[in-house]
Structure formats: C-alpha cells, structure tokens
Enzyme design. Structure first.
Site, mmCIF file in Angstrom:
data_model
loop_
_atom_site.group_PDB
_atom_site.id
_atom_site.type_symbol
_atom_site.label_atom_id
_atom_site.label_comp_id
_atom_site.label_asym_id
_atom_site.label_seq_id
_atom_site.Cartn_x
_atom_site.Cartn_y
_atom_site.Cartn_z
ATOM 1 N N VAL A 10 0.815 -1.219 0.000
ATOM 2 C CA VAL A 10 0.000 0.000 0.000
ATOM 3 C C VAL A 10 0.843 1.260 0.000
ATOM 4 O O VAL A 10 0.332 2.366 -0.139
ATOM 5 C CB VAL A 10 -0.979 0.043 1.205
ATOM 6 C CG1 VAL A 10 -2.040 -1.031 1.077
ATOM 7 C CG2 VAL A 10 -0.234 -0.081 2.541
ATOM 8 N N ASP A 12 5.154 2.793 -0.690
ATOM 9 C CA ASP A 12 6.576 2.535 -0.850
ATOM 10 C C ASP A 12 7.313 3.806 -0.498
ATOM 11 O O ASP A 12 7.341 4.744 -1.273
ATOM 12 C CB ASP A 12 6.871 2.093 -2.292
ATOM 13 C CG ASP A 12 8.319 1.681 -2.457
ATOM 14 O OD1 ASP A 12 8.965 1.330 -1.448
ATOM 15 O OD2 ASP A 12 8.800 1.714 -3.600
ATOM 16 N N GLY A 16 11.069 2.143 3.686
ATOM 17 C CA GLY A 16 10.451 0.833 3.703
ATOM 18 C C GLY A 16 9.231 0.759 2.802
ATOM 19 O O GLY A 16 8.695 1.776 2.367
ATOM 20 N N SER A 17 8.824 -0.468 2.514
ATOM 21 C CA SER A 17 7.569 -0.643 1.785
ATOM 22 C C SER A 17 6.517 -1.066 2.805
ATOM 23 O O SER A 17 6.819 -1.764 3.776
ATOM 24 C CB SER A 17 7.718 -1.710 0.699
ATOM 25 O OG SER A 17 8.180 -2.911 1.263
ATOM 26 N N ASP A 125 8.771 15.740 9.794
ATOM 27 C CA ASP A 125 8.505 15.414 8.389
ATOM 28 C C ASP A 125 7.008 15.334 8.129
ATOM 29 O O ASP A 125 6.513 14.397 7.501
ATOM 30 C CB ASP A 125 9.198 14.108 8.000
ATOM 31 C CG ASP A 125 9.218 13.900 6.473
ATOM 32 O OD1 ASP A 125 9.019 14.878 5.738
ATOM 33 O OD2 ASP A 125 9.422 12.756 6.029
HETATM 34 N N1 ATP Z 1 -0.387 2.211 9.276
HETATM 35 C C1 ATP Z 1 -0.564 2.350 7.970
HETATM 36 N N2 ATP Z 1 -1.735 1.980 7.402
HETATM 37 C C2 ATP Z 1 -1.924 2.109 6.055
HETATM 38 N N3 ATP Z 1 -1.014 2.649 5.213
HETATM 39 C C3 ATP Z 1 0.171 3.025 5.732
HETATM 40 C C4 ATP Z 1 0.470 2.893 7.128
HETATM 41 N N4 ATP Z 1 1.708 3.367 7.341
HETATM 42 C C5 ATP Z 1 2.166 3.785 6.162
HETATM 43 N N5 ATP Z 1 1.267 3.579 5.174
HETATM 44 C C6 ATP Z 1 1.404 3.929 3.749
HETATM 45 O O1 ATP Z 1 2.740 3.777 3.339
HETATM 46 C C7 ATP Z 1 3.299 5.032 2.918
HETATM 47 C C8 ATP Z 1 4.774 5.091 3.321
HETATM 48 O O2 ATP Z 1 4.883 4.925 4.731
HETATM 49 P P1 ATP Z 1 5.986 5.638 5.590
HETATM 50 O O3 ATP Z 1 5.852 7.114 5.375
HETATM 51 O O4 ATP Z 1 5.925 5.175 6.993
HETATM 52 O O5 ATP Z 1 7.318 5.103 4.914
HETATM 53 P P2 ATP Z 1 8.687 5.838 4.741
HETATM 54 O O6 ATP Z 1 9.608 4.909 4.047
HETATM 55 O O7 ATP Z 1 9.133 6.352 6.055
HETATM 56 O O8 ATP Z 1 8.276 7.037 3.784
HETATM 57 P P3 ATP Z 1 8.935 8.467 3.531
HETATM 58 O O9 ATP Z 1 9.479 8.384 2.145
HETATM 59 O O10 ATP Z 1 7.751 9.406 3.614
HETATM 60 O O11 ATP Z 1 9.915 8.729 4.598
HETATM 61 C C9 ATP Z 1 2.412 6.088 3.608
HETATM 62 O O12 ATP Z 1 2.395 7.307 2.897
HETATM 63 C C10 ATP Z 1 1.050 5.412 3.605
HETATM 64 O O13 ATP Z 1 0.391 5.613 2.358
#
Ligand code: ATP
Length: 440
Positions: A10, A12, A16-17, A125
């Site tokens: 859902v 990326d 992480g994904s 962020d």
């Molecule tokens: N608890 C959750 N429930 C549903 N979707 C989620 C959840 N956590 C994250 N996501 C989806 O995954 C995407 C990426 O999550 P997250 O921001 O934690 O990852 P990241 O690798 O830290 O991203 P970034 O590039 O923003 O630092 C979010 O924008 C959201 O769409």
C-alpha cells in the site's frame, strides 16, 4: 512473520515498503512496514527513531505501533491499519473539501501534535503522505525523523520534505524545534482548502522564493532572526510584498485564513503551539457533547480567547473535543457500528493531553479544482542535498501580488525559479506520472 499474511503493498517510502496484512490468528488487518535496510542486531533496531519515539506514544491521533519483528535480518514494523493517506484523498478529488472536513482533520492532527510536543518530541517530516486517514479519523505516521526536543543541537541531518519545510530549516538553522511542525501544518491546511501545495518549491532556492512570493520578504519586524540566518549563509532574499492569504485560499473562511497565516509565520516564535492552535476560533465548533449529556447541556464552545486553562476546565466539565464539528459526524458516535477505536480513543483525546500537561513538565517552552494536483519529481532525502550556503539570489523585480501559476498536470520545469512564475502554463509538459517526491 508467519503469523501474518501479506495482502497488498500500500505504500513505498524511502525507508520501507508498507503492506496491508492480516494476522492469521486474530483476523486483524494491520499495516506492516518492511524496512529496506538490513538490521543485523536488535540493538540497531531498538535505537531507531521510529521505534524509540513511537513506543512512547499512546494517542488516538498517532498511529499505533503494535509490534517490531526482526527476521532474517529484515526489520518489520506492525502498525494499526489505516485506509489511506491525506495525499491520496486529495489527489483525485474533483470538488474541494468542506471547511468542516478540513477543520475535523486539522483539529485531530493538532491534538496528536500537542501530545507529542508535550512529551518532548517533534515530528519533523509532516506532509499529507504522513497523515493517515480512516473514516473521520486522522493520525500522524512515519516517525522516522522524529526527534526529541531534549536532544542536543545542532540538528544537521536532512529534515522534512521540501514543500512543507520551515524557513528556519531552509536557512540552515541548527536550533529549530517543534514549530517546524506548525509551519508544515499551515502549508498542509492551506493545501486541504485548495488541493494544491501552498509552496511547491522546485529546489531549496525556489522554495524560499515561493514563500517570499506569498508571505512577502521577511523584515526586521517579521523575522529578524531569519535575516541573521540569511546573512550567515550569504543569502539574499528575493524582494516581494506578498499577498493576503485569502487571495491564495479563496475558499477558506477568515478564521481559517487567520490560523494558516499565523502557522505560516516566518518567525517560529510567532507561530502558535499546537495547544494554542486548538484554541483558535477556527476550531470553535469542535466541541462534542456525548449523547448522554446532550439533553442536559447545550454545546459549549470555547471562547475565542480561551486559554489552556479554560480548555482544560471544559474538558473536566465533560465537553469532549473530538474534531467532529457537524451533527452528522457527531451522530455517528452513538452508532453501534462505530469502530472500537472511535468509541474508546477519540473521547479521551484532551483527557490524555490534560494528563500530560500535569505529568510532563518537559514541555518545551466548493469549487471544482482547475488544475489536477500533480507535483514535481523530488529527490530522495539526503544529508547533503542542495544547500543555500554561499548562494545569492539576486533580488528579482518585485512583483506585487504575483501568485504562482497553477500547476499543470505533471508539471516539469527546468530553469530558474522565477521562470516558474512567469512562463505560460502551456509550456509545461503534461503527464500524470510524476511521483510525489519533493524531498531534498
Ligand atoms: N499504518 C498504515 N496503514 C496504512 N497505510 C500506511 C500505514 N503506514 C504507512 N502507510 C502507507 O505507506 C506510505 C509510506 O509509509 P511511511 O511514510 O511510513 O514510509 P517511509 O519509508 O518512512 O516514507 P517516507 O518516504 O515518507 O519517509 C504512507 O504514505 C502510507 O500511504
């Protein structure tokens, strides 16, 4: 991990994904973030910001970290599942959100922020992608960059996605604090009204240019500290008078514009705290009286001038702020179908904040959208990034009241930031394939 069945990717992100998954034993739907980097020891994992900060937070507007699993040197975070993020809600929207919707979301986000700021953390962020939505609930997510306010500056590493990045961070202050989250919220709130980013900078330089274009160039009166910061890095602000935000956000009420303007103050010390934002007149109607009390008590609103004390007194008097400002939503509270998290968590919001205020003295002091929302490419977060240092932007011809040209679908630009403001829209290439990556 065999306890979980991964269903669908859902998200990326950079680190992480994220997968929708099901706990095979309980049937519970969860979100599992699979980290891209390998982790060879547990120590590395528990020291991660996301783990350290999130495990200390228990608030209905902060996404719940349920479990951390390390298997075959891969690290997985198990979170409560949320339907989508705020950017996903905005990007395909044809009609503007109602002010009640914006108010509802923002009220909740400020509660989450007030809670985390009071506990000595700030997010760093905030962006629509990191605000997760499920029905009327919204929660802060992605604590990968969260930082303890007690941590000793300088904060030198990469911080926040450019469009939502506070000017003090853009100007390389090492001493920024929770007010960077308040700036980001101003930009997000404006975007919720217009469905377009308020400051869609194509580079760090262009970011400041766009901010000046709307807010007007900072002065000794509006931000003396910023002039010092700029001097330190030999940066010269472009000269603009700015425009009234009501022109940029025509669908917003005076109260909303007033709140956005104070959140987007150049000077961090002039931005309200999250707790102060909650008491802004824009949120006057955000007080919910539970059905059991409705017959006996009229809804009491927080007077515009009410301070924290008044707010807390009102909580004690069982007037629960739940960011549900219209009766349709409020009515849902008595629905038996209401998810458990709504019925349990939401009404506790300010109670939790109240507890924290006492306990934790670490507190640091509708029109159709004309253009599709298609932001430009952004780079991955980087520690180096382009810097403003030693970069001088020659003052451009002052353009009073000039607004950024509406972004066309898939806008791509090269050239200088000013080009962006003056080139005819048809020069922009169109296309819908732009990833919303604006960090760096
Ligand atoms: N608890 C959750 N429930 C549903 N979707 C989620 C959840 N956590 C994250 N996501 C989806 O995954 C995407 C990426 O999550 P997250 O921001 O934690 O990852 P990241 O690798 O830290 O991203 P970034 O590039 O923003 O630092 C979010 O924008 C959201 O769409």
């Amino acid at each position: 991990m065999e306890r979980y069945m991964l269903i669908k990717e859902v998200g990326d992100g950079t680190f992480g994904s994220v997968w929708r998954a099901i706990n095979k034993q309980t049937g519970e739907v969860v979100a599992i973030k699979k980290m891209k980097k390998k982790y060879y020891t547990w120590e590395e994992c528990v020291n991660l910001r996301e783990v350290k900060s999130l495990r200390k937070m228990n608030h209905p507007n902060i996404v719940k970290l349920k479990e951390v699993i390390r298997e075959n040197n891969i690290l997985y975070f198990v979170f409560e599942y949320m339907e989508c993020n705020l950017y996903q809600l905005m990007k395909d929207k044809e009609k503007l959100f109602s002010e009640a919707e914006v108010r509802n979301w923002c009220f909740q986000v400020f509660q989450g922020l007030a809670y985390m700021h009071q506990r000595g953390y700030f997010h760093r962020d905030l962006k629509p992608e990191n605000l997760l939505v499920a029905k009327d609930l919204i929660k802060l997510a992605d604590f990968g960059l969260a930082r303890e306010t007690s941590a000793i500056p300088p904060y030198t590493e990469y911080v926040s996605t450019r469009w939502y990045r506070a000017p003090e961070v853009l100007l390389q202050s090492y001493l920024y604090g929770p007010k960077v989250d308040m700036w980001a919220m101003g930009a997000i709130m404006a975007e919720l009204f217009t469905l377009r980013p308020l400051f869609p900078g194509a580079s760090e330089t262009d970011q400041i240019y766009k901010i000046c274009n709307i807010l007007g160039t900072p002065t000794m009166d509006t931000w003396s500290g910023g002039l010092c910061l700029a001097r330190n890095i030999n940066y010269q602000f472009p000269q603009f008078n700015g425009v009234h935000l009501s022109v940029v956000i025509p669908s917003a009420s005076d109260d909303a514009v007033n709140l956005i303007a104070s959140l987007c103050s150049w000077d961090p010390s002039k931005r309200p705290t999250a707790m102060e934002a909650l008491q802004h007149p824009f949120f006057q109607s955000c007080y919910y009286v539970p059905p059991s009390l409705r017959a006996r008590a009229p809804i009491t609103r927080t007077p515009p001038s009410a301070g924290t004390k008044d707010l807390l007194e009102q909580q004690t008097a069982k007037k629960y702020p739940v960011a549900l400002s219209d009766s349709r939503i409020a009515g849902n509270f008595s629905s038996p179908k209401l998810p458990a998290m709504l019925s349990t968590g939401v009404q506790r919001k300010l109670d939790l904040m109240n507890q924290d205020l006492n306990k934790n003295d670490k507190t640091m002091k509708s029109t159709v959208r004309q253009q599709k929302y298609r932001p430009p490419v952004r780079n991955s977060p980087t520690n180096t990034g382009e810097k403003l240092a030693n970069m001088t932007i020659a003052p451009r011809k002052p353009t009073i009241g000039q607004l950024p040209r509406p972004m066309k679908a898939g806008v791509r630009w090269s050239g200088s930031s000013s080009d962006l403001l003056i080139r005819p829209a048809q020069e922009f290439q169109s296309g819908n394939n732009y990833p919303r990556k604006v960090a760096g």
